[in-house]
Design a protein around this motif. Sequence first.
Motif, PDB file in Angstrom:
ATOM      1  N   GLN A  27       0.854  -1.170  -0.116  1.00 38.66           N
ATOM      2  CA  GLN A  27       0.100  -0.156   0.232  1.00 38.66           C
ATOM      3  C   GLN A  27       0.727   1.238   0.114  1.00 38.66           C
ATOM      4  O   GLN A  27       0.269   2.366  -0.368  1.00 38.66           O
ATOM      5  CB  GLN A  27      -0.789   0.106   1.143  1.00 38.66           C
ATOM      6  N   LEU A  28       2.267   1.328   0.209  1.00 39.43           N
ATOM      7  CA  LEU A  28       2.870   2.251   0.592  1.00 39.43           C
ATOM      8  C   LEU A  28       3.203   2.882  -0.943  1.00 39.43           C
ATOM      9  O   LEU A  28       3.410   1.995  -2.127  1.00 39.43           O
ATOM     10  CB  LEU A  28       4.381   2.093   1.063  1.00 39.43           C
ATOM     11  N   GLY A  29       3.375   4.005  -1.314  1.00 41.01           N
ATOM     12  CA  GLY A  29       3.702   4.591  -2.498  1.00 41.01           C
ATOM     13  C   GLY A  29       5.286   4.827  -2.908  1.00 41.01           C
ATOM     14  O   GLY A  29       6.140   4.263  -2.340  1.00 41.01           O
ATOM     15  N   ARG A  30       5.514   6.058  -3.284  1.00 45.94           N
ATOM     16  CA  ARG A  30       6.766   6.337  -3.665  1.00 45.94           C
ATOM     17  C   ARG A  30       7.712   6.682  -2.511  1.00 45.94           C
ATOM     18  O   ARG A  30       6.989   7.234  -1.516  1.00 45.94           O
ATOM     19  CB  ARG A  30       6.677   7.525  -4.680  1.00 45.94           C
ATOM     20  N   ALA A  31       8.831   6.340  -2.407  1.00 45.13           N
ATOM     21  CA  ALA A  31       9.347   6.148  -1.146  1.00 45.13           C
ATOM     22  C   ALA A  31       9.877   7.735  -0.938  1.00 45.13           C
ATOM     23  O   ALA A  31      11.071   8.170  -1.315  1.00 45.13           O
ATOM     24  CB  ALA A  31      10.757   5.428  -1.215  1.00 45.13           C
ATOM     25  N   ASP A  32       9.105   8.680  -0.247  1.00 44.12           N
ATOM     26  CA  ASP A  32       9.570   9.789   0.117  1.00 44.12           C
ATOM     27  C   ASP A  32      10.363   9.792   1.700  1.00 44.12           C
ATOM     28  O   ASP A  32      10.280   8.493   1.911  1.00 44.12           O
ATOM     29  CB  ASP A  32       8.278  10.930   0.123  1.00 44.12           C
ATOM     30  N   ALA A  33      10.447  10.487   2.457  1.00 45.20           N
ATOM     31  CA  ALA A  33      10.876  10.382   3.595  1.00 45.20           C
ATOM     32  C   ALA A  33       9.981   9.598   4.580  1.00 45.20           C
ATOM     33  O   ALA A  33      10.389   8.740   5.373  1.00 45.20           O
ATOM     34  CB  ALA A  33      11.237  11.699   4.389  1.00 45.20           C
ATOM     35  N   ASN A  82      18.816  -0.903   3.414  1.00 41.52           N
ATOM     36  CA  ASN A  82      18.653   0.638   3.424  1.00 41.52           C
ATOM     37  C   ASN A  82      17.643   1.012   4.060  1.00 41.52           C
ATOM     38  O   ASN A  82      17.691   1.848   5.307  1.00 41.52           O
ATOM     39  CB  ASN A  82      18.733   0.973   2.126  1.00 41.52           C
ATOM     40  N   PHE A  83      16.575   0.412   3.980  1.00 43.12           N
ATOM     41  CA  PHE A  83      15.209   1.084   4.734  1.00 43.12           C
ATOM     42  C   PHE A  83      15.361   0.501   5.935  1.00 43.12           C
ATOM     43  O   PHE A  83      14.741   1.245   7.016  1.00 43.12           O
ATOM     44  CB  PHE A  83      13.975   0.418   3.992  1.00 43.12           C
ATOM     45  N   VAL A  84      15.805  -0.790   6.494  1.00 40.96           N
ATOM     46  CA  VAL A  84      16.017  -1.270   7.676  1.00 40.96           C
ATOM     47  C   VAL A  84      16.737  -0.276   8.477  1.00 40.96           C
ATOM     48  O   VAL A  84      16.453  -0.061   9.611  1.00 40.96           O
ATOM     49  CB  VAL A  84      16.257  -2.577   7.661  1.00 40.96           C
ATOM     50  N   ALA A  85      17.964   0.038   7.805  1.00 39.90           N
ATOM     51  CA  ALA A  85      18.826   0.842   8.655  1.00 39.90           C
ATOM     52  C   ALA A  85      18.256   2.275   9.017  1.00 39.90           C
ATOM     53  O   ALA A  85      18.490   3.018  10.102  1.00 39.90           O
ATOM     54  CB  ALA A  85      20.179   1.212   7.532  1.00 39.90           C
ATOM     55  N   VAL A  86      17.381   2.758   8.058  1.00 40.82           N
ATOM     56  CA  VAL A  86      16.741   4.087   8.294  1.00 40.82           C
ATOM     57  C   VAL A  86      15.848   3.882   9.575  1.00 40.82           C
ATOM     58  O   VAL A  86      15.995   4.875  10.284  1.00 40.82           O
ATOM     59  CB  VAL A  86      16.021   4.511   7.125  1.00 40.82           C
ATOM     60  N   HIS A  87      15.097   2.973   9.501  1.00 36.10           N
ATOM     61  CA  HIS A  87      14.236   2.853  10.871  1.00 36.10           C
ATOM     62  C   HIS A  87      14.897   2.394  12.050  1.00 36.10           C
ATOM     63  O   HIS A  87      14.440   3.145  12.874  1.00 36.10           O
ATOM     64  CB  HIS A  87      13.268   1.571  10.482  1.00 36.10           C
ATOM     65  N   ARG A  94      13.054  10.955  13.010  1.00 32.30           N
ATOM     66  CA  ARG A  94      12.101  10.729  12.067  1.00 32.30           C
ATOM     67  C   ARG A  94      11.288  12.001  11.891  1.00 32.30           C
ATOM     68  O   ARG A  94      10.998  12.327  10.715  1.00 32.30           O
ATOM     69  CB  ARG A  94      11.195   9.625  12.345  1.00 32.30           C
ATOM     70  N   GLU A  95      10.675  12.528  12.925  1.00 29.98           N
ATOM     71  CA  GLU A  95       9.873  13.733  12.824  1.00 29.98           C
ATOM     72  C   GLU A  95      10.417  14.873  12.121  1.00 29.98           C
ATOM     73  O   GLU A  95      10.044  15.319  11.056  1.00 29.98           O
ATOM     74  CB  GLU A  95       9.395  14.159  14.236  1.00 29.98           C
ATOM     75  N   ARG A  96      11.672  15.011  12.281  1.00 26.58           N
ATOM     76  CA  ARG A  96      12.567  16.303  11.774  1.00 26.58           C
ATOM     77  C   ARG A  96      12.779  15.828  10.258  1.00 26.58           C
ATOM     78  O   ARG A  96      12.678  16.782   9.453  1.00 26.58           O
ATOM     79  CB  ARG A  96      13.901  16.698  12.538  1.00 26.58           C
ATOM     80  N   VAL A  98      11.086  13.758   8.232  1.00 29.30           N
ATOM     81  CA  VAL A  98       9.767  13.899   7.404  1.00 29.30           C
ATOM     82  C   VAL A  98       9.075  15.169   7.155  1.00 29.30           C
ATOM     83  O   VAL A  98       8.580  15.549   6.330  1.00 29.30           O
ATOM     84  CB  VAL A  98       8.640  12.990   8.096  1.00 29.30           C
ATOM     85  N   LYS A  99       9.302  16.155   8.414  1.00 30.19           N
ATOM     86  CA  LYS A  99       9.160  17.655   8.044  1.00 30.19           C
ATOM     87  C   LYS A  99       9.943  18.150   7.083  1.00 30.19           C
ATOM     88  O   LYS A  99       9.395  19.011   6.373  1.00 30.19           O
ATOM     89  CB  LYS A  99       9.032  18.213   9.650  1.00 30.19           C
ATOM     90  N   LEU A 100      11.057  17.967   7.057  1.00 30.50           N
ATOM     91  CA  LEU A 100      12.105  18.627   6.028  1.00 30.50           C
ATOM     92  C   LEU A 100      12.127  17.998   4.775  1.00 30.50           C
ATOM     93  O   LEU A 100      12.171  18.629   3.632  1.00 30.50           O
ATOM     94  CB  LEU A 100      13.420  18.362   6.594  1.00 30.50           C
ATOM     95  N   GLY A 101      11.336  16.966   4.467  1.00 35.51           N
ATOM     96  CA  GLY A 101      11.323  16.304   3.145  1.00 35.51           C
ATOM     97  C   GLY A 101      12.728  15.714   2.692  1.00 35.51           C
ATOM     98  O   GLY A 101      12.765  15.715   1.465  1.00 35.51           O
ATOM     99  N   ILE A 102      13.581  15.149   3.495  1.00 36.04           N
ATOM    100  CA  ILE A 102      14.909  14.794   3.232  1.00 36.04           C
ATOM    101  C   ILE A 102      14.642  13.648   2.373  1.00 36.04           C
ATOM    102  O   ILE A 102      13.929  12.568   2.672  1.00 36.04           O
ATOM    103  CB  ILE A 102      15.666  14.533   4.516  1.00 36.04           C
ATOM    104  N   PRO A 103      15.517  13.747   1.283  1.00 41.09           N
ATOM    105  CA  PRO A 103      15.435  12.522   0.217  1.00 41.09           C
ATOM    106  C   PRO A 103      15.705  11.185   0.686  1.00 41.09           C
ATOM    107  O   PRO A 103      16.453  11.239   1.742  1.00 41.09           O
ATOM    108  CB  PRO A 103      16.270  13.076  -1.039  1.00 41.09           C
ATOM    109  N   PRO A 104      15.269  10.087   0.472  1.00 40.85           N
ATOM    110  CA  PRO A 104      15.541   8.835   0.922  1.00 40.85           C
ATOM    111  C   PRO A 104      17.187   8.406   0.708  1.00 40.85           C
ATOM    112  O   PRO A 104      17.513   7.694   1.543  1.00 40.85           O
ATOM    113  CB  PRO A 104      14.649   7.759   0.393  1.00 40.85           C
TER     114      PRO A 104
END
Length: 369
Positions: A27-33, A82-87, A94-96, A98-104
């Motif tokens: 259900q997730l779409g394009r990988a934004d922050a 890569n995604f697991v390392a981010v998590h 995370r909050e900062r 997502v708010k800034l829209g930092i590219p994955p």
Amino acid sequence: MDVEIDYSRLPKGVADGLREAEEIVSQLGRADAQHAFAYGEAFATAQDLILSEASGLEPQEKKAFAKAWYKKVRFTPRHVANFVAVHRNLGAYRERAVKLGIPPTVLFTVATAPAEKVDAVISSFEEGRPMKVTEVKAFLRGGAAEEDPSEVGGLKVLADIGARNARFQAKLTARWLVEALPPILTAAEQKLSDRAVVRRKLADRIIARAGMAARSLHGLLATDLVHRADEDREAAPAVPEEWRKLPLLLFHLQERKSWPKGDDFHAWLTGEVIPALLWAAEGAVPAKLHRRALAVLEGEGAAETGHPAAIAEEPADEIASHEPAEADAEEASVLNVELAPEPTAAPAPRKRRTRRPKNDNTNAASAAA
């Protein structure tokens, strides 16, 4: 291609957890922050379930099962990591992020960095100085940010771009020259073995390759054809005479109607064309093709040396066997050998009908009537 996962072999709790993670990923779409963290959370959950003792899988099975699950959700193991390392490593940011829209891609780069480095990168975004991946990598190494070549000017950069393009173009030119050799060698071998060579078929095989090589060489070598001042003309690098002749030869190869006739054509191929192609593409011609060319130039021919008339990818009689029968005389001109007419099937003999003689009983019946 869909991959089927046999959840029935897993305990119910593990199977349900993997199905739920699969549903979240689908259900997730394009990988934004925001989605990058969500992907990482789902993948981390799936990993924990598969690698846990509760999965009931043997140790050697767990890695293969995990890869199959990644493939089912259409992600590679590298992307999952890569995604697991981010998590796991950037949850506090995370909050900062997502708010800034930092590219994955930036998040992937800093996911394994020390906390102070991560904080500095995010602070740079907060201060209105977003960083590219190349800049982040340079910062993590402790050096200056690498400049994006697309944003750098100057003659040195222009010269570097030209040099790279020239090397690439030279490789393409060598490939086109090598690809033009087999049909030319086939034509020469057929003449040596007294077989007809249809020039139109030969032209169809080499004109495109010769044209591409000629245009490429013209661009690489024609430095003296550009309009410029006399002092620049004198300072321009000189083009060796043999290289100046090659584009002209290739342009000549494209003009089938200007090819020499009869034995002169064969002499032109073996005396000029083949040696020039071998010389220009030296180092790029496969050994088998090079030996074949040398055999042709020595005049030994396939019949005397046992050398095959063509390489495996090209039947020996391909040039002569598929020529249309309706080609005119010029289209079917050959190397000192007349093209045999296209064989036609002989007409079936016409069945002769003969009158069957009447027997005596028939004649008697006729008389009685």
